[in-house]
Design a protein around this motif. Sequence first.
Motif, PDB file in Angstrom:
ATOM      1  N   UNK A   1       0.830  -1.201   0.000  1.00 38.95           N
ATOM      2  CA  UNK A   1       0.000   0.000   0.000  1.00 38.95           C
ATOM      3  C   UNK A   1       0.864   1.250   0.000  1.00 38.95           C
ATOM      4  N   UNK A   2       0.591   2.156  -0.919  1.00 36.86           N
ATOM      5  CA  UNK A   2       1.409   3.356  -1.090  1.00 36.86           C
ATOM      6  C   UNK A   2       1.414   4.229   0.158  1.00 36.86           C
ATOM      7  N   UNK A   3       0.266   4.344   0.807  1.00 35.44           N
ATOM      8  CA  UNK A   3       0.147   5.258   1.929  1.00 35.44           C
ATOM      9  C   UNK A   3       0.340   4.577   3.278  1.00 35.44           C
ATOM     10  N   UNK A   4       0.757   3.309   3.266  1.00 34.84           N
ATOM     11  CA  UNK A   4       0.914   2.583   4.515  1.00 34.84           C
ATOM     12  C   UNK A   4       2.188   3.037   5.222  1.00 34.84           C
ATOM     13  N   UNK A   5       2.279   2.702   6.507  1.00 32.97           N
ATOM     14  CA  UNK A   5       3.437   3.127   7.286  1.00 32.97           C
ATOM     15  C   UNK A   5       3.814   2.071   8.307  1.00 32.97           C
ATOM     16  N   UNK A   6       5.111   1.937   8.522  1.00 29.68           N
ATOM     17  CA  UNK A   6       5.646   1.150   9.621  1.00 29.68           C
ATOM     18  C   UNK A   6       6.101   2.125  10.691  1.00 29.68           C
ATOM     19  N   UNK A   7       5.644   1.915  11.900  1.00 30.47           N
ATOM     20  CA  UNK A   7       5.912   2.847  12.997  1.00 30.47           C
ATOM     21  C   UNK A   7       6.712   2.144  14.078  1.00 30.47           C
ATOM     22  N   UNK A   8       7.792   2.792  14.520  1.00 32.76           N
ATOM     23  CA  UNK A   8       8.590   2.292  15.630  1.00 32.76           C
ATOM     24  C   UNK A   8       8.207   3.044  16.897  1.00 32.76           C
TER      25      UNK A   8
ATOM     26  N   UNK B   1      -0.236   1.534  25.700  1.00 38.29           N
ATOM     27  CA  UNK B   1      -1.481   2.144  25.228  1.00 38.29           C
ATOM     28  C   UNK B   1      -1.317   2.713  23.824  1.00 38.29           C
ATOM     29  N   UNK B   2      -0.151   3.275  23.527  1.00 37.10           N
ATOM     30  CA  UNK B   2       0.094   3.785  22.177  1.00 37.10           C
ATOM     31  C   UNK B   2       0.082   2.638  21.175  1.00 37.10           C
ATOM     32  N   UNK B   3       0.764   1.543  21.504  1.00 34.98           N
ATOM     33  CA  UNK B   3       0.785   0.383  20.602  1.00 34.98           C
ATOM     34  C   UNK B   3      -0.630  -0.150  20.386  1.00 34.98           C
ATOM     35  N   UNK B   4      -1.416  -0.224  21.458  1.00 31.95           N
ATOM     36  CA  UNK B   4      -2.784  -0.713  21.336  1.00 31.95           C
ATOM     37  C   UNK B   4      -3.626   0.138  20.400  1.00 31.95           C
ATOM     38  N   UNK B   5      -3.479   1.457  20.479  1.00 31.69           N
ATOM     39  CA  UNK B   5      -4.265   2.347  19.623  1.00 31.69           C
ATOM     40  C   UNK B   5      -3.735   2.367  18.195  1.00 31.69           C
ATOM     41  N   UNK B   6      -2.452   2.151  18.009  1.00 35.88           N
ATOM     42  CA  UNK B   6      -1.929   1.994  16.644  1.00 35.88           C
ATOM     43  C   UNK B   6      -2.509   0.733  16.008  1.00 35.88           C
ATOM     44  N   UNK B   7      -2.743  -0.283  16.832  1.00 37.58           N
ATOM     45  CA  UNK B   7      -3.344  -1.519  16.330  1.00 37.58           C
ATOM     46  C   UNK B   7      -4.798  -1.305  15.904  1.00 37.58           C
ATOM     47  N   UNK B   8      -5.531  -0.512  16.671  1.00 39.57           N
ATOM     48  CA  UNK B   8      -6.993  -0.465  16.491  1.00 39.57           C
ATOM     49  C   UNK B   8      -7.531   0.828  15.893  1.00 39.57           C
ATOM     50  N   UNK B   9      -6.747   1.933  15.955  1.00 41.08           N
ATOM     51  CA  UNK B   9      -7.292   3.231  15.567  1.00 41.08           C
ATOM     52  C   UNK B   9      -6.456   3.966  14.517  1.00 41.08           C
ATOM     53  N   UNK B  10      -5.471   3.308  13.929  1.00 43.16           N
ATOM     54  CA  UNK B  10      -4.614   3.956  12.929  1.00 43.16           C
ATOM     55  C   UNK B  10      -4.575   3.095  11.677  1.00 43.16           C
ATOM     56  N   UNK B  11      -5.505   3.349  10.765  1.00 41.71           N
ATOM     57  CA  UNK B  11      -5.647   2.490   9.582  1.00 41.71           C
ATOM     58  C   UNK B  11      -4.424   2.518   8.673  1.00 41.71           C
ATOM     59  N   UNK B  12      -3.690   3.630   8.680  1.00 42.33           N
ATOM     60  CA  UNK B  12      -2.540   3.730   7.767  1.00 42.33           C
ATOM     61  C   UNK B  12      -1.337   2.931   8.262  1.00 42.33           C
TER      62      UNK B  12
ATOM     63  N   UNK C   1      -0.826  10.917  20.995  1.00 38.06           N
ATOM     64  CA  UNK C   1       0.328  10.522  20.191  1.00 38.06           C
ATOM     65  C   UNK C   1      -0.117   9.941  18.852  1.00 38.06           C
ATOM     66  N   UNK C   2      -1.162   9.143  18.886  1.00 38.16           N
ATOM     67  CA  UNK C   2      -1.659   8.555  17.635  1.00 38.16           C
ATOM     68  C   UNK C   2      -2.253   9.641  16.735  1.00 38.16           C
ATOM     69  N   UNK C   3      -2.919  10.619  17.325  1.00 38.01           N
ATOM     70  CA  UNK C   3      -3.448  11.741  16.530  1.00 38.01           C
ATOM     71  C   UNK C   3      -2.315  12.510  15.868  1.00 38.01           C
ATOM     72  N   UNK C   4      -1.209  12.716  16.580  1.00 39.16           N
ATOM     73  CA  UNK C   4      -0.053  13.394  15.994  1.00 39.16           C
ATOM     74  C   UNK C   4       0.503  12.594  14.831  1.00 39.16           C
ATOM     75  N   UNK C   5       0.614  11.279  14.996  1.00 36.07           N
ATOM     76  CA  UNK C   5       1.102  10.424  13.916  1.00 36.07           C
ATOM     77  C   UNK C   5       0.168  10.469  12.710  1.00 36.07           C
ATOM     78  N   UNK C   6      -1.119  10.394  12.944  1.00 39.90           N
ATOM     79  CA  UNK C   6      -2.080  10.435  11.846  1.00 39.90           C
ATOM     80  C   UNK C   6      -2.043  11.776  11.118  1.00 39.90           C
ATOM     81  N   UNK C   7      -1.915  12.855  11.872  1.00 39.52           N
ATOM     82  CA  UNK C   7      -1.871  14.182  11.268  1.00 39.52           C
ATOM     83  C   UNK C   7      -0.630  14.361  10.405  1.00 39.52           C
TER      84      UNK C   7
END
Length: 406
Positions: free
Chosen positions: A1-8, A19-30, A227-233
């Motif tokens: 996927x062109x818009x996908x991302x791997x996050x460390x 909690x950040x990892x959990x929300x990246x799993x469930x609330x960050x589609x990219x 933190x997840x909102x910052x990543x998504x933005x």
Amino acid sequence: MKDSATVLVTGGTGFLGQHVVGLLQTKADHVTEIRVLDMVPFENKLDYNHTKPLKTFVGSITDEKILKEACHGVQSVIHIAGIPDSAMFPDKDRINEVNVQGTLLTLLTALGTAGIQRFIYCSSMSVAIGNNDVTQGISENDPIPSKRLFEPYASSKLTGERIVLSANSPTFRTVSLRPLVMWGELDTIFVQLSQRMAMWTFGYLPTINCGDVVQHNAYVGNTAWGFVCAEKKLHSDFKKDDPISEMSISVKNESEKSKFCSELRRRSKRMRIDSEFEDFKDTSRDSELSSANIYYIADDNPPENPFKFQDPILTASGYKIIKYPCPLFIMNIVFYIIYGVLVFLRLFGLKFNFPVGLGCLSYYRRSYIFNDAKAREELGYRPLYTPEVALERSLKYYEKFSYRVN
């Protein structure tokens, strides 16, 4: 996927990191892959579905070899790893090594890794609190106090923040988020410390007469969502090729980036010798740093007396708060006696410590209220959990901890 991302996520096995990892799993589609770098292997300790691939890298952020392995193929770094230390005798060398040197090496590795576009740094509200009441709401534009309560931790986080923000460029965006004091599942410091103290004093927590003091705390799930909102933005802005225009730019081009990295590495080597923060204080002068890259993350829990806030949690855990608070001057005397005894013992090489330092007494004397309007406006942040839901989720955890210590 062109818009996908791997996050460390550095520090991903800890309190906030889980909690950040959990929300990246469930609330960050990219996000299609998550990596965790920490001192122990990652284990899902929260109640969420683990659907995206996750890789664990075990090691320290002061180890460049493991950092390079973890960063390879990554597009974003959420840097949470750090040493919080508010004990009476904090380990300055360890704080320096991890919070400053480790942040520096993590940033340098990210800057030198092709494909990494974003670096989200976990700072702390402690950088902004001193011996002054703030009841109108601390904002990102307010000046940093010259003397802060929780040293050297506060200075280490401020130094890390300055280093990270200095690296901001059109192709490598950096932001700094300042969490408040957090509570909730996996907490081992805030409410859990009160539970331990209540256990030591036969089920009753001694309290301090704080007067009209009210303070802002935040549920860890909402902080993690910030933190997840910052990543998504930031991801969204890069996808549109339109990074946040309001951000301050410190590094203009690749030539400046190379010089910047060389200078940071030189200072890193020097710091290993003198083990001090001072060599980084001019990395980016306060007058050159813009608050545009800094965000406080609060939630809808109202500011409250710190002991009144903990009362329902302790009650549900089987403990009680002593109804008659101790006058602050008496608690000061007690703390200075403990301090004196520990200093005496340390003269003989006995490194005894006390989990609560003198800065905590000053903290309970002041009101600290924060303003997160900027995060809500620019990052699209809105608390994910209401105060009622946050309390319900947290009580289940704190009740289990109560049974464990009893």
